[in-house]
Design an enzyme around this catalytic site. Structure first.
Site, mmCIF file in Angstrom:
data_model
loop_
_atom_site.group_PDB
_atom_site.id
_atom_site.type_symbol
_atom_site.label_atom_id
_atom_site.label_comp_id
_atom_site.label_asym_id
_atom_site.label_seq_id
_atom_site.Cartn_x
_atom_site.Cartn_y
_atom_site.Cartn_z
ATOM 1 N N TYR A 95 -20.719 -19.853 -43.577
ATOM 2 C CA TYR A 95 -19.766 -20.943 -43.308
ATOM 3 C C TYR A 95 -18.948 -20.770 -42.034
ATOM 4 C CZ TYR A 95 -21.112 -23.494 -47.389
ATOM 5 O OH TYR A 95 -21.848 -24.228 -48.275
ATOM 6 N N GLU A 137 -20.799 -23.029 -55.003
ATOM 7 C CA GLU A 137 -22.087 -22.345 -54.824
ATOM 8 C C GLU A 137 -22.083 -20.971 -55.500
ATOM 9 O OE1 GLU A 137 -22.782 -22.774 -50.565
ATOM 10 O OE2 GLU A 137 -22.841 -24.951 -50.834
HETATM 11 C C1 HEM Z 1 -28.416 -29.313 -45.922
HETATM 12 C C2 HEM Z 1 -23.733 -30.378 -45.667
HETATM 13 C C3 HEM Z 1 -22.713 -25.821 -44.421
HETATM 14 C C4 HEM Z 1 -27.443 -24.858 -44.361
HETATM 15 C C5 HEM Z 1 -27.228 -29.980 -45.941
HETATM 16 C C6 HEM Z 1 -27.122 -31.379 -46.207
HETATM 17 C C7 HEM Z 1 -25.820 -31.682 -46.133
HETATM 18 C C8 HEM Z 1 -25.087 -30.473 -45.812
HETATM 19 C C9 HEM Z 1 -25.208 -33.033 -46.348
HETATM 20 C C10 HEM Z 1 -28.270 -32.322 -46.523
HETATM 21 C C11 HEM Z 1 -28.449 -32.348 -48.003
HETATM 22 C C12 HEM Z 1 -29.765 -32.954 -48.397
HETATM 23 O O1 HEM Z 1 -30.799 -32.452 -47.972
HETATM 24 O O2 HEM Z 1 -29.767 -33.924 -49.121
HETATM 25 C C13 HEM Z 1 -23.052 -29.233 -45.325
HETATM 26 C C14 HEM Z 1 -21.614 -29.146 -45.169
HETATM 27 C C15 HEM Z 1 -21.325 -27.860 -44.804
HETATM 28 C C16 HEM Z 1 -22.593 -27.152 -44.740
HETATM 29 C C17 HEM Z 1 -20.648 -30.289 -45.397
HETATM 30 C C18 HEM Z 1 -20.006 -27.207 -44.480
HETATM 31 C C19 HEM Z 1 -18.870 -27.491 -45.029
HETATM 32 C C20 HEM Z 1 -23.909 -25.168 -44.325
HETATM 33 C C21 HEM Z 1 -24.045 -23.777 -43.991
HETATM 34 C C22 HEM Z 1 -25.374 -23.508 -43.960
HETATM 35 C C23 HEM Z 1 -26.079 -24.727 -44.281
HETATM 36 C C24 HEM Z 1 -22.894 -22.814 -43.731
HETATM 37 C C25 HEM Z 1 -26.054 -22.195 -43.663
HETATM 38 C C26 HEM Z 1 -26.259 -21.754 -42.501
HETATM 39 C C27 HEM Z 1 -28.092 -25.996 -44.753
HETATM 40 C C28 HEM Z 1 -29.526 -26.103 -44.795
HETATM 41 C C29 HEM Z 1 -29.823 -27.389 -45.272
HETATM 42 C C30 HEM Z 1 -28.549 -28.024 -45.483
HETATM 43 C C31 HEM Z 1 -30.511 -25.010 -44.396
HETATM 44 C C32 HEM Z 1 -31.208 -28.010 -45.472
HETATM 45 C C33 HEM Z 1 -31.696 -28.112 -44.121
HETATM 46 C C34 HEM Z 1 -32.874 -28.834 -43.736
HETATM 47 O O3 HEM Z 1 -33.415 -29.683 -44.459
HETATM 48 O O4 HEM Z 1 -33.213 -28.505 -42.607
HETATM 49 N N1 HEM Z 1 -25.992 -29.436 -45.702
HETATM 50 N N2 HEM Z 1 -23.600 -28.016 -45.055
HETATM 51 N N3 HEM Z 1 -25.162 -25.711 -44.502
HETATM 52 N N4 HEM Z 1 -27.537 -27.162 -45.174
HETATM 53 FE FE1 HEM Z 1 -25.570 -27.548 -45.204
#
Ligand code: HEM
Ligand code: FAD
Length: 407
Positions: A95, A137
């Site tokens: 994060y 989480e």
């Molecule tokens: C996917 C939000 C932080 C890694 C997502 C999605 C959202 C989201 C909306 C798409 C969900 C879906 O597939 O329906 C957020 C928010 C964050 C956050 C609001 C911070 C407050 C992080 C962090 C990581 C991360 C810290 C790790 C490095 C990922 C990955 C995906 C993802 C790998 C799927 C990626 C893909 O399809 O390429 N996140 N995220 N996220 N998030 Fe986060």
């Protein structure tokens, strides 16, 4: 807890973030991956190319910032994302990295607009948002690890059997390589993440579980060969790997079941299951579960495919519908023939249309929709027009969800 002036400052920043959304996110990802190339093992490279993931992550940070005084307002979205994050193995220590590069990108793009006061309020907001995700989480990870058969991260599974269930879909039955129990009380509709290694990177993709939870000691997934452009060199990375290289006896790395697109078997109102193409996978699990565990509950299944070559689980579906008087199954072949109807391979030629939905989906039904984006868009907007409340319409997008919008 944030004080009222700080809340005001954060909210005042949101319109500028939204206006420069794609510029900020493009810069954010470029800088983050430059400094942390190891994160390319978590993020989907193809989604990066399409910009879908950029949009999804950043838009939801802004949505959270806009609701910073009451994050419970976006709880359903947070739960969906937290489940996806856990399935992918996102950790608390990730994060601050995302926060750092997102903040740098905002400063870069918005320039002088970002006063020191704004910057400090924004950082507080990001910390609050990420704390909410981290907490949820950690809770999910704990539950996964502590339940019977549970595990953390990725666990080796052996492919017990492999079956071509449609021209473009191969089903894999997976059992834990260590022979130990696996989580069997997952919810119908949940998915696992499969990890493969290729070209020096790890690639993670979700696949819905299609059996009834419990008792099998195995998971079944069904993977469609993705080649939108119909050019082999552009075929989907993980799906083509599975189709070409994965055979019975091989090992795949799999994370614990997750996801919030789930059938609630404590409800008794009618269920409508609307599937398009490979979207049948989570629907199969729901259908099997309700037929087995709620034999009195009325179920309408509508399943749309191109033609009989693409009709997955045809025999299973026929058996299920014949064995369960409360289950009604209607198959639509977009390019069907009169012979298909005569031979009862399908019920209708064409697509699931508004008239059919109007006639067959009771007003109080719990509706589950899964299929290609255009399919879901039409189904959901039609159902809403016909008076079904959004609270009764559940859907899963086989890609980043928040970039999906219903007209
Ligand atoms: C996917 C939000 C932080 C890694 C997502 C999605 C959202 C989201 C909306 C798409 C969900 C879906 O597939 O329906 C957020 C928010 C964050 C956050 C609001 C911070 C407050 C992080 C962090 C990581 C991360 C810290 C790790 C490095 C990922 C990955 C995906 C993802 C790998 C799927 C990626 C893909 O399809 O390429 N996140 N995220 N996220 N998030 Fe986060
Ligand atoms: P990717 O490499 O991610 O490519 C995505 C698309 O881009 C493909 O269509 C590909 O043809 C195209 N593409 C690739 N490279 C190029 C290029 N250079 N130019 C143009 N186009 C290109 N899938 C299933 O089959 N069954 C399931 O049960 C299932 N359940 C899912 C559940 C959830 C919750 C989610 C989020 C997804 C689910 N999916 C399911 C989808 C699955 O996770 C993958 O997204 C899918 O298999 C495609 O991954 P891939 O690696 O093969 O394609």
């Amino acid at each position: 807890i944030m004080d009222t002036p700080t809340i005001g400052i954060v909210k005042s920043l949101v319109p500028a973030l939204q206006e420069h959304g794609s510029e900020i996110t493009t810069r954010f990802y470029a800088k983050m991956f430059e400094a942390h190339p190891e994160l390319l093992n978590i993020f989907n490279h193809s989604n990066q190319r399409d910009g879908l993931q950029q949009q999804a992550l950043a838009t939801s940070v802004y949505a959270a910032a806009a609701n910073i005084d009451d994050l419970t307002a976006i709880l359903p979205a947070v739960k969906h994302i937290a489940n996806k994050h856990c399935s992918l193995g996102v950790k608390p220590e990730h994060y601050p990295i995302v926060g750092k590069y997102l903040t740098l990108a905002i400063q870069d793009v918005l320039g002088d607009v970002v006063t020191p006061e704004l910057l400090s309020a924004w950082k507080k907001a990001y910390t609050m948002i990420s704390d909410a995700f981290i907490q949820l989480e950690q809770q999910i990870y704990q539950e996964e690890e502590q339940c019977r058969g549970g595990w953390a991260g990725f666990r080796p599974f052996t492919v017990k059997s492999r079956q071509q269930v449609a021209e473009d879909i191969v089903a894999l039955e997976l059992e834990a390589a260590d022979g130990q129990p696996i989580i069997e009380d997952y919810l119908p509709g949940q998915y696992v993440t499969v990890k493969i290694e290729k070209d020096g990177f790890e690639h993670l993709r979700q696949y819905s579980l299609c059996d009834v939870p419990g008792s099998h000691h195995t998971y079944r997934i069904a993977v469609k060969f993705e080649d939108t452009s119909r050019e082999l060199q552009r075929a989907g990375l993980v799906s083509s790997y599975i189709h070409y290289h994965v055979r019975a006896g091989d090992t795949l790395l799999v994370s614990a079941p997750a996801g919030v697109f789930t059938l609630d078997t404590t409800l008794t109102n009618p269920v409508a299951l609307l599937a398009g193409g490979v979207g049948i996978t989570p629907i199969m699990s729901m259908l099997r579960t309700v037929a087995e565990q709620q034999p009195d509950r009325e179920v309408q299944l509508a399943y749309a495919v191109r033609d009989h070559h693409f009709h997955a689980f045809a025999d299973d579906l026929k058996q299920l519908a014949e064995g369960a008087p409360t289950v009604s199954s209607t198959i639509f072949y977009e390019n069907g023939t009169e012979e298909d109807v005569e031979q009862r391979r399908c019920s209708y030629i064409g697509r699931i249309n508004a008239a059919w939905l109007e006639q067959h989906i009771p007003g109080n039904a719990e509706v589950y929709v899964c299929g290609p984006r255009p399919f879901m868009q039409v189904m959901i907007s039609t159902l809403l027009r016909q008076g079904h409340p959004m609270e009764h319409i559940h859907y899963e997008v086989f890609g980043p969800a928040l970039s999906f919008s219903v007209d």
